[in-house]
Design an enzyme around this catalytic site. Structure first.
Site, PDB file in Angstrom:
ATOM      1  N   LEU A  83       0.822  -1.212   0.000  1.00 34.85           N
ATOM      2  CA  LEU A  83       0.000   0.000   0.000  1.00 34.85           C
ATOM      3  C   LEU A  83       0.849   1.252   0.000  1.00 34.85           C
ATOM      4  CD1 LEU A  83      -2.605  -1.136   2.664  1.00 34.85           C
ATOM      5  CD2 LEU A  83      -3.021  -0.865   0.215  1.00 34.85           C
TER       6      LEU A  83
ATOM      7  N   LYS B  76       5.349  -3.235   8.362  1.00 31.50           N
ATOM      8  CA  LYS B  76       6.467  -4.135   8.576  1.00 31.50           C
ATOM      9  C   LYS B  76       7.685  -3.301   8.963  1.00 31.50           C
ATOM     10  CE  LYS B  76       8.773  -6.704   5.274  1.00 31.50           C
ATOM     11  NZ  LYS B  76       8.765  -7.409   3.980  1.00 31.50           N
TER      12      LYS B  76
ATOM     13  N   ASP C 118       0.339  14.719  15.964  1.00 29.32           N
ATOM     14  CA  ASP C 118       0.573  14.743  14.517  1.00 29.32           C
ATOM     15  C   ASP C 118      -0.760  14.751  13.771  1.00 29.32           C
ATOM     16  OD1 ASP C 118       2.031  14.898  12.200  1.00 29.32           O
ATOM     17  OD2 ASP C 118       2.634  12.795  12.168  1.00 29.32           O
TER      18      ASP C 118
END
Lengths: 331, 433
Positions: free
Chosen positions: B33, B57, B149
């Protein structure tokens, strides 16, 4: 994080005494079996948290000549844990870390050894890793190198064990320590008893003693059995008994009525009593105890230097299994 | 076995041959993605539940400081926070030298919604998006977590239309009286004035300011205050809301990087958001209150009249949204530059805005002033043809002049932050990409 009610600490890491015993027995028996099967209990840990099982060391001819090392029993394991939990407190004091770091590290250490036996993962390594992880999670970062250097240990051990520790904790990394609760209760007490300025000194002493009482509580099973607020109250009550600053029971009754607590006063007092009986029963292992247990652990861990070398040679084709396959609090 | 395994296997294979098609015997890997803040993100099917998930990951064992800090923050906080408006961390596990974080799969994000010229956002739609944002924030703040954020592309949108706060890599707990926090957080355009003035102790108010910026961005369909430097950002804020007076914000003068700006009066908020309702403007002004102590909280904002007055917020499932990420990866929403005919605007998009002359900025009492002013002029020139013209239509919006690049924490700020706060070893690696 202040919301203990919805925390993983509350939902997954508060046990009954029987549950604790059962978990520890399972780990002890597993390690004992390892010893019978392989002649050694040490598990090698990889950076990604996977664990390598030992190769049998007595497929040699000397099998019969050498008696199998004796495994540690549950009580000896407990001594070992208490010894290293004390070490965590010492190391954290030496580094002048805040109480919170120390408490988090001890709770990590306790939770880790609900899944593993000290014969499988050496408590010295896990102790260091728990301190490192605690600093990291509590945003009080100390580099692994610095930590290792400070206590003359190889920092690579810390980095190698970091993942197996997180994994054994089920990645539940936020833990609640009683130190914060003590401060909160103390402030509330001062307000409640309309503390005058000249009494501030008394409250300060009350706080100091309560802190050192919590240090003792942290070495018992209490942090795995009771929520941090109750640990804090137990420490404050004990501190007040020693110092007689205020009417503690009266205070407790009042906060219970204000909070519409699910517990009755008598229930709460019972909890506080059982926390304290754990402290009274706490046996700090003597140096002599430790020498004996440590020798036993060494022989389970590393049966003999030359055997060890052979084992290392063959370590390349060791069977691998991930830690999660064989343990994990919730598997 | 899951019937989908064939197609999943095929798409998994070409991306990374060394990676097994099944991750940890549970997840069927599908397409990549994108690159997250700290690693590759790929789509997968959870064979245990049949659910589509997104897996981040993160490489292990490569770094001097062990497990990635950002990942650890995200794990520790998301393990404790479960809320319909906060992304769910389904699983975390190490596997073959990588740490894997499994999240619920999200189709889109709010930035894509705001940017998509084919989407018309009604006042009810905007209300719904803001409400979900604030609900997520209220949950974080209740647990004493500041997100730090907040920006449209960290607000993800699920298949059922629910908006969820994501990317907790900078989030942390607040409220310990003596803990110093870094002010180098948020992408600049969403940074609260106390942060721009270098505050080291701050609270949930920083997220509210950013949510205010997002609210304004939903109304304007472009970032509200696009500063080109921290100084310029403050200039833009003061141009919009007037230079704060010490009476408005008593603690301001004690902030570490406080500098006095020449006084600029506040224009009427209505002139910036001419189509907005009174309730909208009232809530906006409360979210943009200078003094963080007086700024509205997420919970108070949710109880504001804006949310109870008509129109009612649109049901999440009925909200307009861009085509799902996976399907539209290579066909970006049409840019206005390439549009042939006239553009049909919703009332929201016709929004006019004032471009305040930057006189105020030239008077900044610091040595960098010249340089800053040049920067400002340069960027303004690029962004709009209407330089110092008051009450002008923002031509950039109408004609789709390419918006200036969004600053994110991946740029210089992030490197500074990482070095200072995270010691994040991933950083070098990511920058080289």
């Amino acid at each position: 994080m202040v919301d203990f009610q919805s925390s993983t600490h509350r939902s997954r890491w508060i046990f009954s005494p029987d549950e604790l015993m059962e978990k520890r027995e399972i780990a002890n028996q597993r390690a004992t079996k390892l010893l019978e099967q392989f002649g050694v209990t040490r598990l090698d840990v990889n950076v990604d948290g996977s664990v390598s099982y030992p190769e049998p060391i007595f497929d040699q001819k000397d099998n019969a000549e050498r008696p199998l090392p004796k495994p540690l029993n549950c009580e000896e394991e407990q001594h070992m844990r208490i010894f290293y939990e004390q070490k965590i407190q010492e190391v954290c004091q030496a580094f002048k870390f805040p109480h919170k770091i120390q408490a988090t590290a001890i709770i990590y250490f306790k939770r880790f050894y609900l899944q593993w036996s000290v014969m499988e993962h050496h408590p010295k390594h896990i102790m260091l890793t728990c301190i490192y992880a605690s600093c990291k999670v509590e945003e009080n970062h100390v580099s692994a190198e610095e930590l290792g250097k400070g206590i003359q240990q190889d920092h690579q051990i810390i980095l190698n064990n970091e993942m197996v520790v997180y994994q054994s904790l089920g990645f539940d990394l936020i833990v609640y320590a009683p130190y914060h609760s003590i401060e909160g209760f103390l402030e509330d007490m001062q307000e409640h008893f309309h503390a005058r300025d000249e009494e501030q000194e008394k409250f300060k002493v009350l706080l100091q003693i309560a802190y050192s009482e919590v240090d003792k509580i942290m070495l018992t099973d209490a942090p795995l059995l009771f929520p941090p607020g109750q640990l804090a109250l137990a420490a404050l009550r004990r501190s007040n008994e020693l110092h007689g600053v205020l009417d503690f029971e009266g205070y407790l009754n009042i906060i219970l009525s204000q909070q519409r607590s699910v517990h009755s006063a008598s229930e709460l007092f019972e909890f506080l009593n059982s926390i304290y009986s754990l402290v009274h029963k706490l046996k700090i292992p003597t140096a002599k105890d430790m020498r004996h247990i440590d020798r036993k652990l060494k022989s389970c861990w590393d049966p003999s230097p030359d055997e060890n070398k052979k084992r290392e040679k063959r370590s390349k084709h060791k069977s691998k299994r991930t830690a999660s396959e064989m343990q994990g609090p919730h598997a | 076995m899951i019937p989908a395994s064939d197609s999943a296997g095929a798409s998994a294979g070409d991306e990374d041959a060394s990676f097994s098609k099944r991750v940890a015997d549970r997840y069927l890997k599908r397409e990549v993605l994108g690159e997250g803040t700290y690693g590759v993100v790929f789509k997968a099917i959870d064979t245990k539940t049949g659910q589509t998930v997104a897996i981040k990951k993160i490489r292990l064992g490569k770094y001097k400081e062990g497990v990635n800090f950002t990942a650890l923050r995200e794990i520790k906080l998301l393990k404790e926070i479960k809320d319909p408006n906060i992304i769910e961390l389904i699983d975390a596990f190490p596997h073959k030298g990588n740490l894997h974080l499994v999240f619920e799969f999200m189709e889109s994000d709010l930035e894509a919604v705001i940017r998509d010229r084919n989407i018309v956002l009604s006042p009810a739609d905007i209300k719904s998006y803001l409400q979900m944002t604030l609900k997520g924030l209220a949950c974080c703040h209740k647990k004493w977590v500041v997100h730090r954020d907040m920006k449209p592309n960290n607000l993800l949108i699920a298949a059922d239309g629910q908006l969820k706060l994501a990317d907790f890599g900078l989030a942390r707990t607040f409220g310990s009286p003596d803990r110093k926090l870094t002010h180098q957080v948020f992408a600049r355009w969403y940074r609260a004035p106390e942060l721009l003035y270098g505050a080291k102790q701050y609270g949930a108010g920083v997220d509210i300011w950013a949510a205010g910026c997002i609210f304004a961005e939903l109304l304007l369909r472009r970032p509200f205050m696009q500063g080109t430097s921290d100084i310029d950002q403050l200039g833009k804020i003061f141009a919009a809301f007037g230079t704060p007076k010490p009476s408005q914000w008593p603690d301001m003068v004690y902030l570490p990087d406080y500098v006095e700006y020449q006084y600029v009066p506040a224009p009427q908020l209505r002139t910036l958001f001419p189509m907005a309702s009174d309730d909208t403007l009232d809530l906006l002004s409360k979210m943009f209150t200078y003094d963080p102590k007086a700024r509205i909280t997420a919970q108070q904002a949710l109880e504001h009249r804006y949310f109870s007055s008509v129109p009612a917020p649109t049901k999440p499932s009925l909200l307009p949204r861009p085509p799902p990420k996976g399907e539209s990866q290579n066909n970006k929403p049409p840019d206005l530059n390439s549009q042939d005919g006239p553009v049909v605007f919703s009332p929201q998009r016709k929004m006019r805005r004032i471009t305040i002359p930057h006189d105020g900025l030239e008077a900044i009492q610091i040595d960098k002033a010249d340089e800053q002013t040049k920067e400002v002029k340069h960027s303004e020139g690029a962004a709009s043809h209407s330089g110092g013209m008051p009450m002008s239509i923002d031509l950039a919006v109408v004609f789709g002049t390419k918006p200036p690049p969004r600053p994110t924490l991946n740029s210089a700020d992030r490197s500074h932050l990482k070095r200072k706060l995270d010691l994040d070893p991933d950083f070098d690696f990511l920058q080289r990409e």
